[in-house]
Write a protein that holds these residues in place. Structure first.
Motif, PDB file in Angstrom:
ATOM      1  N   LYS A 136       4.324  27.397  41.728  1.00  0.00           N
ATOM      2  CA  LYS A 136       5.690  27.540  41.208  1.00  0.00           C
ATOM      3  C   LYS A 136       6.386  28.794  41.732  1.00  0.00           C
ATOM      4  O   LYS A 136       7.576  29.010  41.457  1.00  0.00           O
ATOM      5  CB  LYS A 136       5.672  27.583  39.675  1.00  0.00           C
ATOM      6  N   VAL A 137       5.653  29.636  42.463  1.00  0.00           N
ATOM      7  CA  VAL A 137       6.205  30.922  42.889  1.00  0.00           C
ATOM      8  C   VAL A 137       7.175  30.777  44.062  1.00  0.00           C
ATOM      9  O   VAL A 137       6.854  30.154  45.070  1.00  0.00           O
ATOM     10  CB  VAL A 137       5.056  31.893  43.269  1.00  0.00           C
ATOM     11  N   TYR A 138       8.357  31.352  43.917  1.00  0.00           N
ATOM     12  CA  TYR A 138       9.317  31.511  45.014  1.00  0.00           C
ATOM     13  C   TYR A 138      10.393  32.478  44.547  1.00  0.00           C
ATOM     14  O   TYR A 138      10.543  32.730  43.339  1.00  0.00           O
ATOM     15  CB  TYR A 138       9.935  30.169  45.439  1.00  0.00           C
ATOM     16  N   ALA A 139      11.137  33.051  45.467  1.00  0.00           N
ATOM     17  CA  ALA A 139      12.203  33.988  45.122  1.00  0.00           C
ATOM     18  C   ALA A 139      13.247  33.299  44.246  1.00  0.00           C
ATOM     19  O   ALA A 139      13.743  32.221  44.588  1.00  0.00           O
ATOM     20  CB  ALA A 139      12.842  34.542  46.386  1.00  0.00           C
ATOM     21  N   GLY A 140      13.564  33.900  43.098  1.00  0.00           N
ATOM     22  CA  GLY A 140      14.530  33.323  42.167  1.00  0.00           C
ATOM     23  C   GLY A 140      13.890  32.555  41.027  1.00  0.00           C
ATOM     24  O   GLY A 140      14.557  32.212  40.052  1.00  0.00           O
ATOM     25  N   GLN A 141      12.595  32.284  41.140  1.00  0.00           N
ATOM     26  CA  GLN A 141      11.886  31.587  40.070  1.00  0.00           C
ATOM     27  C   GLN A 141      11.686  32.532  38.888  1.00  0.00           C
ATOM     28  O   GLN A 141      11.572  33.746  39.057  1.00  0.00           O
ATOM     29  CB  GLN A 141      10.516  31.119  40.579  1.00  0.00           C
ATOM     30  N   SER A 142      11.627  31.977  37.683  1.00  0.00           N
ATOM     31  CA  SER A 142      11.375  32.802  36.502  1.00  0.00           C
ATOM     32  C   SER A 142       9.873  32.917  36.249  1.00  0.00           C
ATOM     33  O   SER A 142       9.101  32.007  36.570  1.00  0.00           O
ATOM     34  CB  SER A 142      12.047  32.200  35.269  1.00  0.00           C
ATOM     35  N   VAL A 143       9.491  34.040  35.670  1.00  0.00           N
ATOM     36  CA  VAL A 143       8.099  34.228  35.260  1.00  0.00           C
ATOM     37  C   VAL A 143       7.719  33.173  34.232  1.00  0.00           C
ATOM     38  O   VAL A 143       6.581  32.681  34.202  1.00  0.00           O
ATOM     39  CB  VAL A 143       7.884  35.658  34.708  1.00  0.00           C
ATOM     40  N   TYR A 144       8.669  32.766  33.402  1.00  0.00           N
ATOM     41  CA  TYR A 144       8.441  31.741  32.380  1.00  0.00           C
ATOM     42  C   TYR A 144       7.858  30.472  33.002  1.00  0.00           C
ATOM     43  O   TYR A 144       6.869  29.911  32.504  1.00  0.00           O
ATOM     44  CB  TYR A 144       9.752  31.419  31.669  1.00  0.00           C
ATOM     45  N   ASN A 145       8.455  30.005  34.096  1.00  0.00           N
ATOM     46  CA  ASN A 145       8.000  28.750  34.709  1.00  0.00           C
ATOM     47  C   ASN A 145       6.630  28.885  35.379  1.00  0.00           C
ATOM     48  O   ASN A 145       5.866  27.917  35.426  1.00  0.00           O
ATOM     49  CB  ASN A 145       9.033  28.254  35.716  1.00  0.00           C
ATOM     50  N   VAL A 146       6.322  30.072  35.878  1.00  0.00           N
ATOM     51  CA  VAL A 146       4.992  30.313  36.452  1.00  0.00           C
ATOM     52  C   VAL A 146       3.947  30.231  35.332  1.00  0.00           C
ATOM     53  O   VAL A 146       2.924  29.554  35.463  1.00  0.00           O
ATOM     54  CB  VAL A 146       4.944  31.685  37.157  1.00  0.00           C
ATOM     55  N   SER A 147       4.223  30.908  34.220  1.00  0.00           N
ATOM     56  CA  SER A 147       3.303  30.883  33.077  1.00  0.00           C
ATOM     57  C   SER A 147       3.166  29.481  32.493  1.00  0.00           C
ATOM     58  O   SER A 147       2.068  29.042  32.136  1.00  0.00           O
ATOM     59  CB  SER A 147       3.790  31.834  31.981  1.00  0.00           C
ATOM     60  N   VAL A 238       5.681  36.896  47.178  1.00  0.00           N
ATOM     61  CA  VAL A 238       6.815  36.007  46.891  1.00  0.00           C
ATOM     62  C   VAL A 238       7.675  35.915  48.147  1.00  0.00           C
ATOM     63  O   VAL A 238       8.121  36.933  48.681  1.00  0.00           O
ATOM     64  CB  VAL A 238       7.666  36.545  45.724  1.00  0.00           C
ATOM     65  N   THR A 239       7.891  34.707  48.644  1.00  0.00           N
ATOM     66  CA  THR A 239       8.724  34.507  49.833  1.00  0.00           C
ATOM     67  C   THR A 239      10.013  33.791  49.430  1.00  0.00           C
ATOM     68  O   THR A 239      10.162  33.319  48.299  1.00  0.00           O
ATOM     69  CB  THR A 239       7.985  33.686  50.900  1.00  0.00           C
ATOM     70  N   LYS A 240      10.931  33.701  50.360  1.00  0.00           N
ATOM     71  CA  LYS A 240      12.241  33.107  50.079  1.00  0.00           C
ATOM     72  C   LYS A 240      12.122  31.690  49.521  1.00  0.00           C
ATOM     73  O   LYS A 240      12.790  31.331  48.555  1.00  0.00           O
ATOM     74  CB  LYS A 240      13.093  33.090  51.359  1.00  0.00           C
ATOM     75  N   ASN A 241      11.249  30.905  50.129  1.00  0.00           N
ATOM     76  CA  ASN A 241      11.136  29.488  49.719  1.00  0.00           C
ATOM     77  C   ASN A 241       9.797  29.147  49.090  1.00  0.00           C
ATOM     78  O   ASN A 241       9.511  27.975  48.840  1.00  0.00           O
ATOM     79  CB  ASN A 241      11.351  28.593  50.941  1.00  0.00           C
ATOM     80  N   GLY A 242       8.961  30.168  48.806  1.00  0.00           N
ATOM     81  CA  GLY A 242       7.660  29.841  48.243  1.00  0.00           C
ATOM     82  C   GLY A 242       6.778  31.067  48.064  1.00  0.00           C
ATOM     83  O   GLY A 242       7.215  32.071  47.505  1.00  0.00           O
TER      84      GLY A 242
END
Length: 248
Positions: A136-147, A238-242
């Motif tokens: 789920k990790v990418y630039a702009g993603q929330s920590v909430y969604n990773v957890s 963390v990269t731009k798209n992933g």
């Protein structure tokens, strides 16, 4: 200059991550029935020194070792002492290093000796939860969604989710913002990842209740109910798209 510094950081952390991944995997093979935690620590110190890196964990005030080693109900922060590994033990090795001035952190849990199917399944689910979270990790993603991705796998399989400890940012220091919990927290919907950030994503979970207690040694976290615990952790860019797993 900032862009150059950022690129330099990524270069050092890629190199350091490659070294650390090899050391972690070598320690998992090195661990044998009848061996003490202290022997694994000694090998870790040797490997880190030979690589040209420095131990990371000994930079934590009061902690003097390169690894944290636990087994069975021991989840994390275990002092590598004279505890012996027995046949069928589920062993967790957490190891970090500093390379080019940057910290990297990784953990694996594995079975030593006889492999019972239920223990093997327990570890496979932990690895799956970590993979889902990193995915789920990418630039702009929330920590909430990773957890949340991590939490879903554990909930679906009736596993305890550790709430007293979290993953974390890593790089210039061993422990940095943001905290990355194993359980999704509403407040983390407003905490976003950014390109070039390096984070330690870790899943910490139990076969029983998730509540932990600290040993008399002041460091080791164990399950209160004595149930099996596991931990998997990677340092991730963390990269731009992933994402890029630096300790793969």
């Amino acid at each position: 200059m900032a862009a150059q510094s950022s690129q330099q950081k990524i270069t050092f952390m890629r190199e350091g991550g490659h070294i650390l991944a090899q050391i972690r995997d070598q320690l998992a093979v090195y661990a044998q029935v009848g061996m003490s935690f202290a022997e694994i620590e000694s090998e870790a110190q040797r490997l880190i020194k030979a690589s040209g890196a420095k131990p990371s964990f000994s930079t934590v005030p009061g902690y003097h070792w390169a690894t944290c080693i636990m087994k069975n109900d021991g989840l994390c922060h275990g002092i590598p002492n004279d505890t012996l590994i027995e046949d069928g033990d589920v062993v967790t090795v957490d190891v970090g290093l500093i390379y080019g001035g940057y910290h990297l952190d990784t953990t694996t849990t594995f079975i030593v000796g006889t492999v019972a199917s239920e223990k093997k399944r327990f570890l496979e689910l932990g690895q799956k939860a970590l993979n889902k979270a990193i995915g789920k990790v990418y630039a702009g993603q929330s920590v909430y969604n990773v957890s949340l991705a991590m939490e879903k796998v554990l909930v679906e399989n009736d596993l305890g989710i550790v709430y007293q400890l979290t993953g974390h940012g890593v790089g210039e220091q061993l422990h940095m913002d943001p905290a990355i919990p194993c359980i999704a927290q509403k407040g983390d919907k407003k905490v976003f990842l950014h390109e070039g950030q390096t984070i330690a994503v870790e899943v910490m979970y139990t076969a029983g209740e998730p509540d932990l207690k600290v040993d008399r040694d002041g460091w080791t976290y164990r399950t209160v109910d004595g149930s099996l615990s596991g931990m998997f952790e990677e340092t991730v860019l963390v990269t731009k798209n992933g994402f890029e797993i630096l300790t793969k």
